[in-house]
Motif scaffolding. Structure first.
Motif, PDB file in Angstrom:
ATOM      1  N   VAL A   1      -6.715  -0.127   7.970  1.00  0.00           N
ATOM      2  CA  VAL A   1      -5.655   0.257   7.036  1.00  0.00           C
ATOM      3  C   VAL A   1      -5.704  -0.599   5.780  1.00  0.00           C
ATOM      4  N   THR A   2      -5.918  -1.895   5.945  1.00  0.00           N
ATOM      5  CA  THR A   2      -5.985  -2.796   4.790  1.00  0.00           C
ATOM      6  C   THR A   2      -7.156  -2.445   3.889  1.00  0.00           C
ATOM      7  N   ALA A   3      -8.307  -2.114   4.494  1.00  0.00           N
ATOM      8  CA  ALA A   3      -9.488  -1.767   3.707  1.00  0.00           C
ATOM      9  C   ALA A   3      -9.245  -0.510   2.872  1.00  0.00           C
ATOM     10  N   VAL A   4      -8.711   0.531   3.501  1.00  0.00           N
ATOM     11  CA  VAL A   4      -8.449   1.767   2.764  1.00  0.00           C
ATOM     12  C   VAL A   4      -7.369   1.549   1.709  1.00  0.00           C
ATOM     13  N   GLY A   5      -6.320   0.826   2.071  1.00  0.00           N
ATOM     14  CA  GLY A   5      -5.241   0.579   1.126  1.00  0.00           C
ATOM     15  C   GLY A   5      -5.701  -0.205  -0.093  1.00  0.00           C
ATOM     16  N   SER A   6      -6.532  -1.213   0.119  1.00  0.00           N
ATOM     17  CA  SER A   6      -6.977  -2.066  -0.989  1.00  0.00           C
ATOM     18  C   SER A   6      -8.059  -1.408  -1.828  1.00  0.00           C
ATOM     19  N   LEU A   7      -9.046  -0.774  -1.163  1.00  0.00           N
ATOM     20  CA  LEU A   7     -10.203  -0.249  -1.876  1.00  0.00           C
ATOM     21  C   LEU A   7      -9.962   1.131  -2.476  1.00  0.00           C
ATOM     22  N   ALA A   8      -9.230   1.986  -1.772  1.00  0.00           N
ATOM     23  CA  ALA A   8      -9.066   3.369  -2.233  1.00  0.00           C
ATOM     24  C   ALA A   8      -7.720   3.633  -2.905  1.00  0.00           C
ATOM     25  N   LEU A   9      -6.707   2.874  -2.537  1.00  0.00           N
ATOM     26  CA  LEU A   9      -5.368   3.136  -3.067  1.00  0.00           C
ATOM     27  C   LEU A   9      -4.847   2.035  -3.976  1.00  0.00           C
ATOM     28  N   ASP A  10      -5.622   0.981  -4.153  1.00  0.00           N
ATOM     29  CA  ASP A  10      -5.233  -0.154  -5.002  1.00  0.00           C
ATOM     30  C   ASP A  10      -3.910  -0.774  -4.567  1.00  0.00           C
ATOM     31  N   LEU A  11      -3.659  -0.785  -3.264  1.00  0.00           N
ATOM     32  CA  LEU A  11      -2.469  -1.444  -2.757  1.00  0.00           C
ATOM     33  C   LEU A  11      -2.703  -2.950  -2.690  1.00  0.00           C
ATOM     34  N   PRO A  12      -1.682  -3.754  -2.875  1.00  0.00           N
ATOM     35  CA  PRO A  12      -1.836  -5.198  -2.660  1.00  0.00           C
ATOM     36  C   PRO A  12      -2.286  -5.456  -1.222  1.00  0.00           C
ATOM     37  N   TRP A  13      -3.085  -6.487  -1.035  1.00  0.00           N
ATOM     38  CA  TRP A  13      -3.621  -6.742   0.298  1.00  0.00           C
ATOM     39  C   TRP A  13      -2.514  -6.965   1.313  1.00  0.00           C
ATOM     40  N   TRP A  14      -1.430  -7.601   0.866  1.00  0.00           N
ATOM     41  CA  TRP A  14      -0.346  -7.880   1.801  1.00  0.00           C
ATOM     42  C   TRP A  14       0.355  -6.597   2.244  1.00  0.00           C
ATOM     43  N   ALA A  15       0.390  -5.589   1.331  1.00  0.00           N
ATOM     44  CA  ALA A  15       0.988  -4.311   1.709  1.00  0.00           C
ATOM     45  C   ALA A  15       0.121  -3.601   2.746  1.00  0.00           C
ATOM     46  N   GLY A  16      -1.196  -3.675   2.558  1.00  0.00           N
ATOM     47  CA  GLY A  16      -2.098  -3.083   3.541  1.00  0.00           C
ATOM     48  C   GLY A  16      -1.970  -3.736   4.898  1.00  0.00           C
ATOM     49  N   VAL A  17      -1.870  -5.064   4.901  1.00  0.00           N
ATOM     50  CA  VAL A  17      -1.711  -5.777   6.175  1.00  0.00           C
ATOM     51  C   VAL A  17      -0.391  -5.400   6.842  1.00  0.00           C
ATOM     52  N   ALA A  18       0.679  -5.366   6.063  1.00  0.00           N
ATOM     53  CA  ALA A  18       1.996  -5.037   6.617  1.00  0.00           C
ATOM     54  C   ALA A  18       2.012  -3.631   7.203  1.00  0.00           C
ATOM     55  N   ILE A  19       1.457  -2.671   6.447  1.00  0.00           N
ATOM     56  CA  ILE A  19       1.427  -1.295   6.944  1.00  0.00           C
ATOM     57  C   ILE A  19       0.550  -1.198   8.190  1.00  0.00           C
ATOM     58  N   GLY A  20      -0.606  -1.890   8.165  1.00  0.00           N
ATOM     59  CA  GLY A  20      -1.510  -1.844   9.307  1.00  0.00           C
ATOM     60  C   GLY A  20      -0.887  -2.398  10.569  1.00  0.00           C
ATOM     61  N   VAL A  21      -0.234  -3.550  10.463  1.00  0.00           N
ATOM     62  CA  VAL A  21       0.398  -4.156  11.626  1.00  0.00           C
ATOM     63  C   VAL A  21       1.488  -3.249  12.188  1.00  0.00           C
ATOM     64  N   VAL A  22       2.322  -2.706  11.313  1.00  0.00           N
ATOM     65  CA  VAL A  22       3.418  -1.842  11.773  1.00  0.00           C
ATOM     66  C   VAL A  22       2.866  -0.570  12.404  1.00  0.00           C
ATOM     67  N   LEU A  23       1.811   0.010  11.829  1.00  0.00           N
ATOM     68  CA  LEU A  23       1.236   1.219  12.403  1.00  0.00           C
ATOM     69  C   LEU A  23       0.663   0.956  13.793  1.00  0.00           C
ATOM     70  N   VAL A  24       0.038  -0.185  13.987  1.00  0.00           N
ATOM     71  CA  VAL A  24      -0.482  -0.513  15.317  1.00  0.00           C
ATOM     72  C   VAL A  24       0.661  -0.675  16.314  1.00  0.00           C
ATOM     73  N   LEU A  25       1.721  -1.368  15.902  1.00  0.00           N
ATOM     74  CA  LEU A  25       2.872  -1.539  16.789  1.00  0.00           C
ATOM     75  C   LEU A  25       3.502  -0.191  17.142  1.00  0.00           C
ATOM     76  N   VAL A  26       3.652   0.665  16.130  1.00  0.00           N
ATOM     77  CA  VAL A  26       4.244   1.983  16.372  1.00  0.00           C
ATOM     78  C   VAL A  26       3.330   2.828  17.254  1.00  0.00           C
ATOM     79  N   SER A  27       2.022   2.771  17.002  1.00  0.00           N
ATOM     80  CA  SER A  27       1.075   3.549  17.806  1.00  0.00           C
ATOM     81  C   SER A  27       1.081   3.093  19.255  1.00  0.00           C
ATOM     82  N   THR A  28       1.096   1.793  19.476  1.00  0.00           N
ATOM     83  CA  THR A  28       1.135   1.267  20.840  1.00  0.00           C
ATOM     84  C   THR A  28       2.436   1.670  21.528  1.00  0.00           C
TER      85      THR A  28
END
Length: 312
Positions: free
Chosen positions: A234-261
Protein backbone atom coordinates in the motif's frame (compact mmCIF):
# COMPACT_ATOMS: atom_id res chain seq x y z
CA UNK A 1 -9.95 -15.31 2.52
CA UNK A 2 -6.49 -15.98 3.85
CA UNK A 3 -5.32 -19.21 5.36
CA UNK A 4 -2.22 -19.11 7.52
CA UNK A 5 -1.16 -22.61 8.54
CA UNK A 6 0.63 -23.07 11.81
CA UNK A 7 2.71 -25.87 13.18
CA UNK A 8 0.09 -26.69 15.77
CA UNK A 9 -2.79 -26.79 13.22
CA UNK A 10 -6.53 -26.87 13.84
CA UNK A 11 -8.16 -29.50 15.97
CA UNK A 12 -11.89 -28.85 15.98
CA UNK A 13 -14.49 -26.81 14.15
CA UNK A 14 -17.97 -25.84 15.25
CA UNK A 15 -21.09 -26.40 13.18
CA UNK A 16 -24.81 -26.97 13.24
CA UNK A 17 -26.44 -30.32 12.58
CA UNK A 18 -29.30 -30.95 10.20
CA UNK A 19 -31.67 -31.37 13.14
CA UNK A 20 -30.69 -28.01 14.63
CA UNK A 21 -31.28 -26.37 11.25
CA UNK A 22 -34.77 -27.85 11.13
CA UNK A 23 -35.39 -26.58 14.66
CA UNK A 24 -34.31 -23.10 13.57
CA UNK A 25 -36.68 -23.17 10.61
CA UNK A 26 -39.53 -24.22 12.90
CA UNK A 27 -38.71 -21.36 15.27
CA UNK A 28 -37.49 -23.59 18.09
CA UNK A 29 -34.33 -22.66 20.00
CA UNK A 30 -31.18 -24.06 18.50
CA UNK A 31 -29.02 -26.03 20.86
CA UNK A 32 -25.27 -26.20 20.55
CA UNK A 33 -23.98 -28.95 18.31
CA UNK A 34 -21.08 -31.16 19.41
CA UNK A 35 -17.70 -30.22 17.98
CA UNK A 36 -16.66 -31.95 14.80
CA UNK A 37 -13.15 -33.36 14.74
CA UNK A 38 -11.37 -32.41 11.56
CA UNK A 39 -9.59 -35.08 9.53
CA UNK A 40 -5.98 -35.76 10.23
CA UNK A 41 -4.75 -34.18 7.02
CA UNK A 42 -6.26 -30.86 8.12
CA UNK A 43 -4.00 -30.90 11.17
CA UNK A 44 -0.81 -31.17 9.21
CA UNK A 45 1.19 -28.11 8.45
CA UNK A 46 0.48 -27.05 4.91
CA UNK A 47 -1.77 -25.06 2.67
CA UNK A 48 -5.01 -26.66 3.74
CA UNK A 49 -6.19 -26.18 0.14
CA UNK A 50 -5.26 -26.96 -3.46
CA UNK A 51 -2.31 -24.60 -3.78
CA UNK A 52 -1.77 -24.84 -7.58
CA UNK A 53 -5.47 -24.21 -8.17
CA UNK A 54 -5.46 -21.36 -5.65
CA UNK A 55 -2.50 -19.69 -7.40
CA UNK A 56 -4.02 -20.13 -10.85
CA UNK A 57 -7.42 -18.79 -9.80
CA UNK A 58 -5.83 -15.91 -7.88
CA UNK A 59 -3.73 -14.95 -10.90
CA UNK A 60 -6.81 -15.13 -13.13
CA UNK A 61 -8.83 -12.92 -10.81
CA UNK A 62 -5.96 -10.45 -10.58
CA UNK A 63 -5.70 -10.33 -14.36
CA UNK A 64 -9.45 -9.79 -14.70
CA UNK A 65 -9.29 -6.91 -12.24
CA UNK A 66 -6.36 -5.27 -14.04
CA UNK A 67 -8.13 -5.52 -17.40
CA UNK A 68 -11.43 -4.20 -16.02
CA UNK A 69 -9.82 -1.31 -14.15
CA UNK A 70 -7.02 -0.18 -16.47
CA UNK A 71 -7.73 -1.57 -19.95
CA UNK A 72 -11.54 -1.52 -20.24
CA UNK A 73 -12.63 0.76 -17.37
CA UNK A 74 -16.24 0.85 -18.59
CA UNK A 75 -16.43 -2.85 -17.69
CA UNK A 76 -15.40 -2.40 -14.06
CA UNK A 77 -18.92 -1.63 -12.70
CA UNK A 78 -20.23 -4.68 -14.57
CA UNK A 79 -17.52 -6.92 -13.10
CA UNK A 80 -18.18 -5.50 -9.65
CA UNK A 81 -21.94 -6.07 -10.03
CA UNK A 82 -21.44 -9.69 -11.12
CA UNK A 83 -19.12 -10.35 -8.18
CA UNK A 84 -21.64 -8.83 -5.75
CA UNK A 85 -24.54 -10.84 -7.20
CA UNK A 86 -22.58 -14.08 -6.85
CA UNK A 87 -21.49 -13.15 -3.33
CA UNK A 88 -25.10 -12.34 -2.39
CA UNK A 89 -26.29 -15.71 -3.69
CA UNK A 90 -23.60 -17.46 -1.65
CA UNK A 91 -24.49 -15.51 1.48
CA UNK A 92 -28.21 -16.23 1.06
CA UNK A 93 -27.50 -19.94 0.70
CA UNK A 94 -25.11 -19.92 3.67
CA UNK A 95 -27.58 -18.17 5.97
CA UNK A 96 -30.17 -20.81 5.11
CA UNK A 97 -28.08 -23.18 7.25
CA UNK A 98 -29.24 -21.12 10.23
CA UNK A 99 -32.88 -21.36 9.18
CA UNK A 100 -33.03 -17.92 7.53
CA UNK A 101 -35.07 -17.83 4.33
CA UNK A 102 -33.94 -14.64 2.63
CA UNK A 103 -35.99 -13.68 -0.46
CA UNK A 104 -33.43 -13.66 -3.30
CA UNK A 105 -35.38 -11.49 -5.77
CA UNK A 106 -35.44 -8.20 -3.78
CA UNK A 107 -31.86 -8.78 -2.63
CA UNK A 108 -30.50 -9.30 -6.15
CA UNK A 109 -32.55 -6.41 -7.54
CA UNK A 110 -31.22 -4.34 -4.66
CA UNK A 111 -27.63 -5.21 -5.59
CA UNK A 112 -28.11 -4.10 -9.20
CA UNK A 113 -29.99 -0.97 -8.17
CA UNK A 114 -27.31 0.04 -5.68
CA UNK A 115 -24.55 -0.45 -8.24
CA UNK A 116 -26.34 1.56 -10.92
CA UNK A 117 -27.30 4.33 -8.49
CA UNK A 118 -23.72 4.60 -7.23
CA UNK A 119 -22.30 4.82 -10.74
CA UNK A 120 -24.83 7.46 -11.83
CA UNK A 121 -25.39 9.52 -8.68
CA UNK A 122 -22.38 8.78 -6.45
CA UNK A 123 -22.58 8.55 -2.66
CA UNK A 124 -26.06 10.09 -2.50
CA UNK A 125 -27.33 7.48 -4.94
CA UNK A 126 -25.83 4.70 -2.83
CA UNK A 127 -27.55 5.93 0.33
CA UNK A 128 -30.95 6.39 -1.32
CA UNK A 129 -30.83 3.06 -3.16
CA UNK A 130 -29.78 1.24 0.01
CA UNK A 131 -32.76 2.67 1.89
CA UNK A 132 -35.05 1.74 -1.01
CA UNK A 133 -33.66 -1.81 -1.12
CA UNK A 134 -34.29 -2.27 2.60
CA UNK A 135 -37.88 -1.01 2.25
CA UNK A 136 -38.57 -3.35 -0.67
CA UNK A 137 -37.05 -6.26 1.26
CA UNK A 138 -39.29 -5.60 4.28
CA UNK A 139 -42.45 -5.28 2.20
CA UNK A 140 -41.60 -8.37 0.14
CA UNK A 141 -40.93 -10.56 3.17
CA UNK A 142 -43.85 -9.48 5.35
CA UNK A 143 -46.21 -9.95 2.40
CA UNK A 144 -45.37 -13.67 2.55
CA UNK A 145 -45.83 -14.19 6.28
CA UNK A 146 -45.60 -12.42 9.61
CA UNK A 147 -44.14 -13.37 12.96
CA UNK A 148 -40.72 -14.05 14.40
CA UNK A 149 -39.47 -15.93 11.34
CA UNK A 150 -40.21 -12.91 9.12
CA UNK A 151 -38.39 -10.62 11.55
CA UNK A 152 -35.32 -12.87 11.48
CA UNK A 153 -35.38 -13.05 7.70
CA UNK A 154 -35.67 -9.26 7.36
CA UNK A 155 -32.77 -8.76 9.79
CA UNK A 156 -30.69 -11.26 7.83
CA UNK A 157 -31.58 -9.53 4.57
CA UNK A 158 -30.59 -6.10 5.89
CA UNK A 159 -27.30 -7.62 7.08
CA UNK A 160 -26.71 -9.09 3.61
CA UNK A 161 -27.44 -5.77 1.86
CA UNK A 162 -25.16 -3.89 4.23
CA UNK A 163 -22.30 -6.37 3.96
CA UNK A 164 -22.12 -7.10 0.24
CA UNK A 165 -23.49 -4.32 -2.01
CA UNK A 166 -23.30 -1.36 0.36
CA UNK A 167 -19.66 -1.93 1.31
CA UNK A 168 -18.76 -3.17 -2.16
CA UNK A 169 -20.07 -0.01 -3.83
CA UNK A 170 -17.34 1.97 -2.11
CA UNK A 171 -15.02 0.51 -4.74
CA UNK A 172 -17.15 2.29 -7.32
CA UNK A 173 -16.97 5.51 -5.31
CA UNK A 174 -13.18 5.22 -5.25
CA UNK A 175 -13.15 4.45 -8.98
CA UNK A 176 -15.11 7.62 -9.73
CA UNK A 177 -12.54 9.84 -8.05
CA UNK A 178 -9.45 11.36 -9.64
CA UNK A 179 -6.89 8.60 -10.27
CA UNK A 180 -9.67 6.18 -9.37
CA UNK A 181 -7.92 3.24 -11.00
CA UNK A 182 -4.99 3.51 -8.62
CA UNK A 183 -7.30 4.07 -5.64
CA UNK A 184 -9.08 0.80 -6.40
CA UNK A 185 -5.70 -0.90 -6.69
CA UNK A 186 -4.72 0.61 -3.35
CA UNK A 187 -7.84 -0.75 -1.66
CA UNK A 188 -7.31 -4.21 -3.15
CA UNK A 189 -3.58 -4.47 -2.45
CA UNK A 190 -4.10 -4.20 1.30
CA UNK A 191 -6.17 -7.41 1.57
CA UNK A 192 -4.09 -9.18 -1.10
CA UNK A 193 -0.85 -8.34 0.72
CA UNK A 194 -2.50 -9.41 3.95
CA UNK A 195 -3.37 -12.81 2.47
CA UNK A 196 -0.07 -13.49 0.73
CA UNK A 197 2.17 -12.20 3.51
CA UNK A 198 0.16 -14.05 6.14
CA UNK A 199 0.21 -17.28 4.18
CA UNK A 200 3.96 -17.27 3.54
CA UNK A 201 4.91 -16.29 7.08
CA UNK A 202 2.36 -18.71 8.52
CA UNK A 203 3.72 -21.66 6.53
CA UNK A 204 7.37 -20.90 7.24
CA UNK A 205 7.24 -19.56 10.78
CA UNK A 206 3.76 -20.08 12.22
CA UNK A 207 3.85 -21.53 15.73
CA UNK A 208 1.59 -19.40 17.92
CA UNK A 209 -2.14 -19.50 17.06
CA UNK A 210 -3.75 -16.10 16.88
CA UNK A 211 -7.36 -17.10 17.52
CA UNK A 212 -7.46 -20.88 17.84
CA UNK A 213 -11.17 -21.08 18.66
CA UNK A 214 -12.13 -19.01 15.61
CA UNK A 215 -9.51 -19.67 12.93
CA UNK A 216 -6.92 -22.21 14.14
CA UNK A 217 -4.71 -21.78 11.06
CA UNK A 218 -4.04 -18.10 11.75
CA UNK A 219 -0.84 -17.39 13.65
CA UNK A 220 0.79 -14.33 15.12
CA UNK A 221 3.78 -14.95 12.86
CA UNK A 222 1.42 -14.93 9.89
CA UNK A 223 -0.11 -11.69 11.10
CA UNK A 224 3.36 -10.15 11.23
CA UNK A 225 3.91 -11.23 7.61
CA UNK A 226 0.53 -9.74 6.67
CA UNK A 227 1.41 -6.46 8.35
CA UNK A 228 4.77 -6.28 6.62
CA UNK A 229 3.74 -7.12 3.06
CA UNK A 230 0.34 -5.43 3.15
CA UNK A 231 1.73 -2.16 4.49
CA UNK A 232 4.68 -2.23 2.09
CA UNK A 233 2.41 -2.78 -0.94
CA UNK A 234 0.00 0.00 0.00
CA UNK A 235 2.81 2.41 0.86
CA UNK A 236 4.57 1.72 -2.45
CA UNK A 237 1.47 2.35 -4.55
CA UNK A 238 0.47 5.37 -2.48
CA UNK A 239 3.90 7.00 -2.71
CA UNK A 240 4.87 6.10 -6.28
CA UNK A 241 1.54 6.24 -8.12
CA UNK A 242 -0.62 8.58 -6.04
CA UNK A 243 2.01 10.95 -4.61
CA UNK A 244 0.74 10.35 -1.09
CA UNK A 245 3.03 11.22 1.82
CA UNK A 246 4.85 8.12 3.01
CA UNK A 247 3.25 8.37 6.42
CA UNK A 248 -0.22 8.36 4.84
CA UNK A 249 0.64 5.21 2.91
CA UNK A 250 1.91 3.52 6.05
CA UNK A 251 -1.17 4.55 8.04
CA UNK A 252 -3.57 3.34 5.35
CA UNK A 253 -1.61 0.11 4.92
CA UNK A 254 -1.58 -0.73 8.61
CA UNK A 255 -5.30 -0.02 9.01
CA UNK A 256 -6.17 -2.05 5.91
CA UNK A 257 -4.25 -5.05 7.24
CA UNK A 258 -5.98 -4.76 10.61
CA UNK A 259 -9.39 -4.46 8.95
CA UNK A 260 -8.66 -7.35 6.57
CA UNK A 261 -7.54 -9.60 9.42
CA UNK A 262 -10.61 -8.66 11.43
CA UNK A 263 -12.80 -9.40 8.42
CA UNK A 264 -11.17 -12.80 7.97
CA UNK A 265 -11.77 -13.68 11.61
CA UNK A 266 -15.35 -12.39 11.53
CA UNK A 267 -16.21 -14.51 8.49
CA UNK A 268 -14.47 -17.53 10.00
CA UNK A 269 -16.62 -17.11 13.11
CA UNK A 270 -19.76 -16.76 10.99
CA UNK A 271 -18.96 -19.90 8.99
CA UNK A 272 -18.18 -21.78 12.19
CA UNK A 273 -21.56 -20.76 13.61
CA UNK A 274 -23.29 -21.82 10.38
CA UNK A 275 -21.44 -25.14 10.31
CA UNK A 276 -19.90 -24.64 6.85
CA UNK A 277 -16.30 -24.58 5.62
CA UNK A 278 -16.66 -22.17 2.69
CA UNK A 279 -19.32 -19.76 1.53
CA UNK A 280 -19.26 -21.41 -1.90
CA UNK A 281 -17.28 -23.62 -4.26
CA UNK A 282 -17.07 -21.55 -7.43
CA UNK A 283 -13.35 -20.73 -7.10
CA UNK A 284 -11.10 -23.81 -6.68
CA UNK A 285 -8.59 -23.33 -3.90
CA UNK A 286 -10.43 -20.28 -2.56
CA UNK A 287 -13.96 -21.45 -1.87
CA UNK A 288 -16.60 -19.02 -3.05
CA UNK A 289 -16.61 -15.47 -4.34
CA UNK A 290 -17.50 -14.14 -0.90
CA UNK A 291 -14.54 -16.04 0.59
CA UNK A 292 -12.31 -14.17 -1.83
CA UNK A 293 -13.75 -10.66 -1.50
CA UNK A 294 -14.70 -10.56 2.18
CA UNK A 295 -11.67 -8.48 3.16
CA UNK A 296 -11.98 -6.23 0.11
CA UNK A 297 -15.56 -5.40 1.11
CA UNK A 298 -14.21 -3.93 4.34
CA UNK A 299 -11.07 -2.43 2.83
CA UNK A 300 -12.94 -0.34 0.24
CA UNK A 301 -14.92 1.88 2.66
CA UNK A 302 -11.93 2.01 4.99
CA UNK A 303 -9.75 3.37 2.19
CA UNK A 304 -12.44 5.87 1.20
CA UNK A 305 -12.84 7.18 4.75
CA UNK A 306 -9.10 7.33 5.45
CA UNK A 307 -8.46 9.34 2.30
CA UNK A 308 -11.17 11.79 3.38
CA UNK A 309 -9.66 12.07 6.89
CA UNK A 310 -5.95 12.15 6.05
CA UNK A 311 -6.13 14.09 2.79
CA UNK A 312 -9.34 16.18 2.83
Amino acid sequence: MSTEPTASGPTTSGGTTASSTLEAVAGAPVTGAPPVVEPEHAKRRGAGRNLPAAIAVGAGLGGLLIVAVFVVPVAFPVVAAIAMVLAMLELTRALSHAGLQLPPVPLLVGVIGMVVSTVVFGAEGLLISTAAAVCVLILWRVSESMGLSALRDVAGGVFALAWVPFLGCFLLLLFAREQGEMLVLLAVLGPVGNDIGGYIAGVLLGKHPMAPRISPKKSWEGFAGSLLLGTAAVTAVGSLALDLPWWAGVAIGVVLVLVSTGGDLAQSLLKRDLGIKDMGHLLPGHGGVLDRVDSILLAAPTTYVMLEVLLP
